[in-house]
Design a protein around this motif. Structure first.
Motif, mmCIF file in Angstrom:
data_model
loop_
_atom_site.group_PDB
_atom_site.id
_atom_site.type_symbol
_atom_site.label_atom_id
_atom_site.label_comp_id
_atom_site.label_asym_id
_atom_site.label_seq_id
_atom_site.Cartn_x
_atom_site.Cartn_y
_atom_site.Cartn_z
ATOM 1 N N ILE A 39 0.833 -1.192 0.000
ATOM 2 C CA ILE A 39 0.000 0.000 0.000
ATOM 3 C C ILE A 39 0.871 1.245 0.000
ATOM 4 C CG2 ILE A 39 -1.675 1.339 1.334
ATOM 5 C CD1 ILE A 39 -2.888 -1.124 0.066
ATOM 6 N N LEU A 40 1.861 1.270 0.883
ATOM 7 C CA LEU A 40 2.740 2.433 0.963
ATOM 8 C C LEU A 40 3.516 2.628 -0.321
ATOM 9 C CD1 LEU A 40 4.176 2.003 4.536
ATOM 10 C CD2 LEU A 40 2.673 3.810 3.731
ATOM 11 N N SER A 41 4.037 1.568 -0.837
ATOM 12 C CA SER A 41 4.856 1.665 -2.036
ATOM 13 C C SER A 41 4.040 2.158 -3.218
ATOM 14 C CB SER A 41 5.456 0.299 -2.369
ATOM 15 O OG SER A 41 6.325 -0.095 -1.353
ATOM 16 N N ALA A 42 2.877 1.640 -3.373
ATOM 17 C CA ALA A 42 2.071 2.026 -4.524
ATOM 18 C C ALA A 42 1.641 3.465 -4.433
ATOM 19 C CB ALA A 42 0.857 1.130 -4.645
ATOM 20 N N GLY A 43 1.388 3.949 -3.282
ATOM 21 C CA GLY A 43 0.881 5.297 -3.151
ATOM 22 C C GLY A 43 1.939 6.345 -3.143
ATOM 23 N N GLN A 89 2.805 4.371 -14.892
ATOM 24 C CA GLN A 89 3.129 3.510 -16.014
ATOM 25 C C GLN A 89 1.920 2.596 -16.153
ATOM 26 O OE1 GLN A 89 6.263 0.622 -15.383
ATOM 27 N NE2 GLN A 89 7.599 1.936 -16.578
ATOM 28 N N GLN A 90 0.913 3.062 -16.848
ATOM 29 C CA GLN A 90 -0.326 2.317 -16.946
ATOM 30 C C GLN A 90 -0.099 0.982 -17.630
ATOM 31 O OE1 GLN A 90 -2.372 3.048 -14.823
ATOM 32 N NE2 GLN A 90 -4.162 3.731 -15.900
ATOM 33 N N TYR A 127 -1.986 7.517 -7.081
ATOM 34 C CA TYR A 127 -1.756 6.377 -6.199
ATOM 35 C C TYR A 127 -2.824 5.301 -6.408
ATOM 36 C CZ TYR A 127 -1.372 3.736 -1.861
ATOM 37 O OH TYR A 127 -1.252 2.725 -0.943
ATOM 38 N N ASP A 128 -4.076 5.729 -6.469
ATOM 39 C CA ASP A 128 -5.186 4.789 -6.655
ATOM 40 C C ASP A 128 -5.049 4.019 -7.969
ATOM 41 O OD1 ASP A 128 -6.268 5.585 -4.235
ATOM 42 O OD2 ASP A 128 -7.817 6.851 -5.134
ATOM 43 N N ALA A 153 8.945 0.649 -10.183
ATOM 44 C CA ALA A 153 9.312 1.742 -11.085
ATOM 45 C C ALA A 153 8.317 2.892 -10.963
ATOM 46 C CB ALA A 153 9.374 1.234 -12.524
ATOM 47 N N ASP A 154 7.049 2.562 -10.956
ATOM 48 C CA ASP A 154 6.019 3.593 -10.850
ATOM 49 C C ASP A 154 6.067 4.293 -9.489
ATOM 50 O OD1 ASP A 154 5.135 3.107 -13.412
ATOM 51 O OD2 ASP A 154 3.471 1.812 -12.799
#
Length: 166
Positions: A9-13, A19-20, A47-48, A83-84
């Motif tokens: 969660i933290l990393s993604a946000g 990078q869709q 983030y979402d 990467a994102d």
């Protein structure tokens, strides 16, 4: 497993340059996107999107019955996610630092309702997935390596977020 989820969660946000990606497997039910809530901060929207792609790709990976394919998909998903997140990290940290305590509480409440959170919880608590990971040391190593790589992103305030349940 809880720590993996929290790190995810933290990393993604915090670090995606958006990078869709498309979901890896077309036959896997995807996480619905509820659309942006009016007044949602652009960083939260980024983030979402990242988290939705990540959750969809993990679901697709575990939908595979062949563990070698699952491992390859997990590695590809982790690579893209990191990467994102690395790209989004400065923006995310700046946004969070500028939040009031009320803003943080509001974000926590909103986050609990995000469709990707439900998907991540389903993955985390799926006994078949847990058994599968335990039964295959290579799959277990892929998950552990993914977790370590996400932890290496090193988001500020990570411990306090973990303690608060985010």
């Amino acid at each position: 497993m809880k720590k993996f989820f929290i790190i995810s969660i933290l990393s993604a946000g915090m670090g995606l340059g958006l990078q869709q990606q498309t979901a890896i497997a077309a036959d896997v039910p995807l996480v619905a996107t509820s659309g942006a809530v009016v007044g949602t901060h652009p960083t939260e929207e980024k983030y979402d999107k990242i988290m939705t792609v990540y959750a969809n790709n993990l679901k697709a990976a575990f939908a595979q019955k062949d563990d070698a394919k699952t491992i390859a998909m997990i590695n590809k998903t982790t690579d893209a996610f990191i990467a994102d997140m690395a790209k989004l990290k400065p923006e995310l940290e700046s946004w969070v630092k500028g939040m009031s305590e009320q803003d943080k509480e509001d974000l926590k409440v909103r986050s609990e309702k995000k469709p990707y959170i439900k998907s991540m919880m389903e993955i985390m608590f799926d006994m078949n997935i847990a058994k599968r990971i335990e039964a295959n040391p290579e799959l277990q190593k892929a998950m552990e390596d993914s977790n370590k790589r996400m932890e290496a992103l090193g988001f500020e305030g990570e411990g306090s977020t973990e303690d608060s349940g985010m």
